[in-house]
Design a protein around this motif. Structure first.
Motif, short mmCIF file in Angstrom:
data_model
loop_
_atom_site.label_atom_id
_atom_site.label_comp_id
_atom_site.label_asym_id
_atom_site.label_seq_id
_atom_site.Cartn_x
_atom_site.Cartn_y
_atom_site.Cartn_z
N GLY A 11 -14.76 4.86 5.31
CA GLY A 11 -13.49 4.15 5.29
C GLY A 11 -12.83 4.26 3.93
N ASP A 12 -11.95 3.32 3.64
CA ASP A 12 -11.25 3.31 2.36
C ASP A 12 -11.82 2.27 1.41
OD1 ASP A 12 -9.56 5.40 2.95
OD2 ASP A 12 -8.08 4.09 3.89
N GLN A 13 -12.98 1.72 1.73
CA GLN A 13 -13.58 0.69 0.88
C GLN A 13 -14.46 1.34 -0.19
OE1 GLN A 13 -12.78 -2.57 1.17
NE2 GLN A 13 -11.37 -1.84 2.72
N PRO A 14 -14.25 0.95 -1.46
CA PRO A 14 -15.12 1.46 -2.52
C PRO A 14 -16.51 0.88 -2.39
CG PRO A 14 -13.65 -0.20 -3.38
CD PRO A 14 -13.24 0.04 -1.95
N CYS A 15 -17.46 1.52 -2.98
CA CYS A 15 -18.83 1.05 -2.98
C CYS A 15 -18.89 -0.22 -3.83
CB CYS A 15 -19.73 2.14 -3.56
SG CYS A 15 -21.45 1.63 -3.76
N THR A 16 -19.40 -1.30 -3.27
CA THR A 16 -19.44 -2.57 -4.00
C THR A 16 -20.40 -2.53 -5.17
OG1 THR A 16 -21.04 -3.46 -2.42
CG2 THR A 16 -18.71 -3.96 -2.03
N THR A 17 -21.46 -1.76 -5.06
CA THR A 17 -22.39 -1.64 -6.19
C THR A 17 -21.72 -0.91 -7.34
OG1 THR A 17 -24.27 -1.64 -4.66
CG2 THR A 17 -24.67 -0.84 -6.90
N GLU A 19 -18.53 -0.86 -7.98
CA GLU A 19 -17.56 -1.80 -8.53
C GLU A 19 -18.25 -2.84 -9.40
OE1 GLU A 19 -14.17 -1.49 -8.23
OE2 GLU A 19 -14.75 0.41 -7.33
N SER A 20 -19.44 -3.28 -9.01
CA SER A 20 -20.18 -4.26 -9.80
C SER A 20 -20.59 -3.69 -11.15
CB SER A 20 -21.43 -4.72 -9.05
OG SER A 20 -21.08 -5.41 -7.89
N TRP A 21 -21.06 -2.44 -11.17
CA TRP A 21 -21.44 -1.82 -12.45
C TRP A 21 -20.23 -1.60 -13.34
CZ3 TRP A 21 -25.87 -2.76 -14.02
CH2 TRP A 21 -27.01 -2.67 -13.22
N LYS A 22 -19.10 -1.22 -12.75
CA LYS A 22 -17.88 -1.03 -13.54
C LYS A 22 -17.41 -2.35 -14.14
CE LYS A 22 -16.36 2.90 -10.78
NZ LYS A 22 -15.37 3.36 -9.79
N LEU A 43 -26.62 3.31 -15.37
CA LEU A 43 -27.04 2.80 -14.06
C LEU A 43 -26.02 3.13 -12.97
CD1 LEU A 43 -28.54 -0.56 -15.30
CD2 LEU A 43 -29.80 1.38 -14.33
N LEU A 44 -24.73 3.11 -13.32
CA LEU A 44 -23.69 3.50 -12.37
C LEU A 44 -23.87 4.96 -11.97
CD1 LEU A 44 -21.02 3.10 -10.81
CD2 LEU A 44 -19.84 3.67 -12.93
N LYS A 45 -24.09 5.82 -12.96
CA LYS A 45 -24.26 7.25 -12.66
C LYS A 45 -25.49 7.49 -11.79
CE LYS A 45 -24.44 11.78 -14.82
NZ LYS A 45 -23.21 12.44 -14.52
N ARG A 46 -26.59 6.83 -12.12
CA ARG A 46 -27.81 6.96 -11.30
C ARG A 46 -27.56 6.49 -9.88
NH1 ARG A 46 -32.60 4.64 -15.19
NH2 ARG A 46 -32.53 6.31 -16.72
N HIS A 47 -26.87 5.38 -9.74
CA HIS A 47 -26.55 4.84 -8.42
C HIS A 47 -25.70 5.83 -7.62
CE1 HIS A 47 -25.02 2.31 -5.23
NE2 HIS A 47 -23.79 2.60 -5.63
N GLN A 48 -24.66 6.38 -8.27
CA GLN A 48 -23.77 7.31 -7.58
C GLN A 48 -24.48 8.58 -7.16
OE1 GLN A 48 -20.62 7.52 -10.48
NE2 GLN A 48 -19.39 6.03 -9.38
N GLY A 50 -27.57 8.70 -6.28
CA GLY A 50 -28.58 8.34 -5.30
C GLY A 50 -28.01 8.29 -3.89
N ALA A 51 -28.90 8.22 -2.94
CA ALA A 51 -28.53 8.24 -1.53
C ALA A 51 -27.88 6.94 -1.07
CB ALA A 51 -29.76 8.51 -0.66
N GLU A 52 -28.09 5.84 -1.80
CA GLU A 52 -27.58 4.54 -1.34
C GLU A 52 -26.11 4.33 -1.64
OE1 GLU A 52 -28.94 3.87 -5.53
OE2 GLU A 52 -29.83 4.86 -3.81
N CYS A 53 -25.50 5.19 -2.46
CA CYS A 53 -24.10 5.02 -2.83
C CYS A 53 -23.20 5.52 -1.71
CB CYS A 53 -23.78 5.75 -4.13
SG CYS A 53 -22.07 5.54 -4.65
N GLY A 54 -22.32 4.64 -1.23
CA GLY A 54 -21.38 5.01 -0.19
C GLY A 54 -20.16 5.73 -0.71
N ALA A 55 -19.99 5.78 -2.03
CA ALA A 55 -18.82 6.41 -2.62
C ALA A 55 -19.00 7.91 -2.82
CB ALA A 55 -18.48 5.75 -3.95
N GLY A 56 -20.19 8.40 -2.65
CA GLY A 56 -20.44 9.83 -2.77
C GLY A 56 -20.23 10.38 -4.17
#
Length: 59
Positions: A11-17, A19-22, A43-48, A50-56
């Motif tokens: 969808g058009d929703q950013p990844c909440t994780t 957004e939290s790190w930012k 930590l943001l870069k590692r998250h992005q 990783g497979a759990e990031c919905g923002a790709g």
């Protein structure tokens, strides 16, 4: 633009994780806590990457 083509993944929703790190980085910068701000960026870069990031890996 379809949900698949969206830069935010599902969808058009950013990844909440992401957004939290930012937000945490912005708070750290406002407090001049450069060490914490760096930690947030790492930590943001590692998250992005990783497979759990919905923002790709945005941003």
């Amino acid at each position: 633009m379809s949900a698949v083509d969206s830069p935010h993944g599902k969808g058009d929703q950013p990844c909440t994780t992401c957004e939290s790190w930012k937000l945490a980085e912005a708070v750290a910068n406002s407090r001049r806590d450069h060490s914490r701000a760096t930690d947030c960026r790492v930590l943001l870069k590692r998250h992005q990457e990783g497979a759990e990031c919905g923002a790709g890996g945005e941003g």
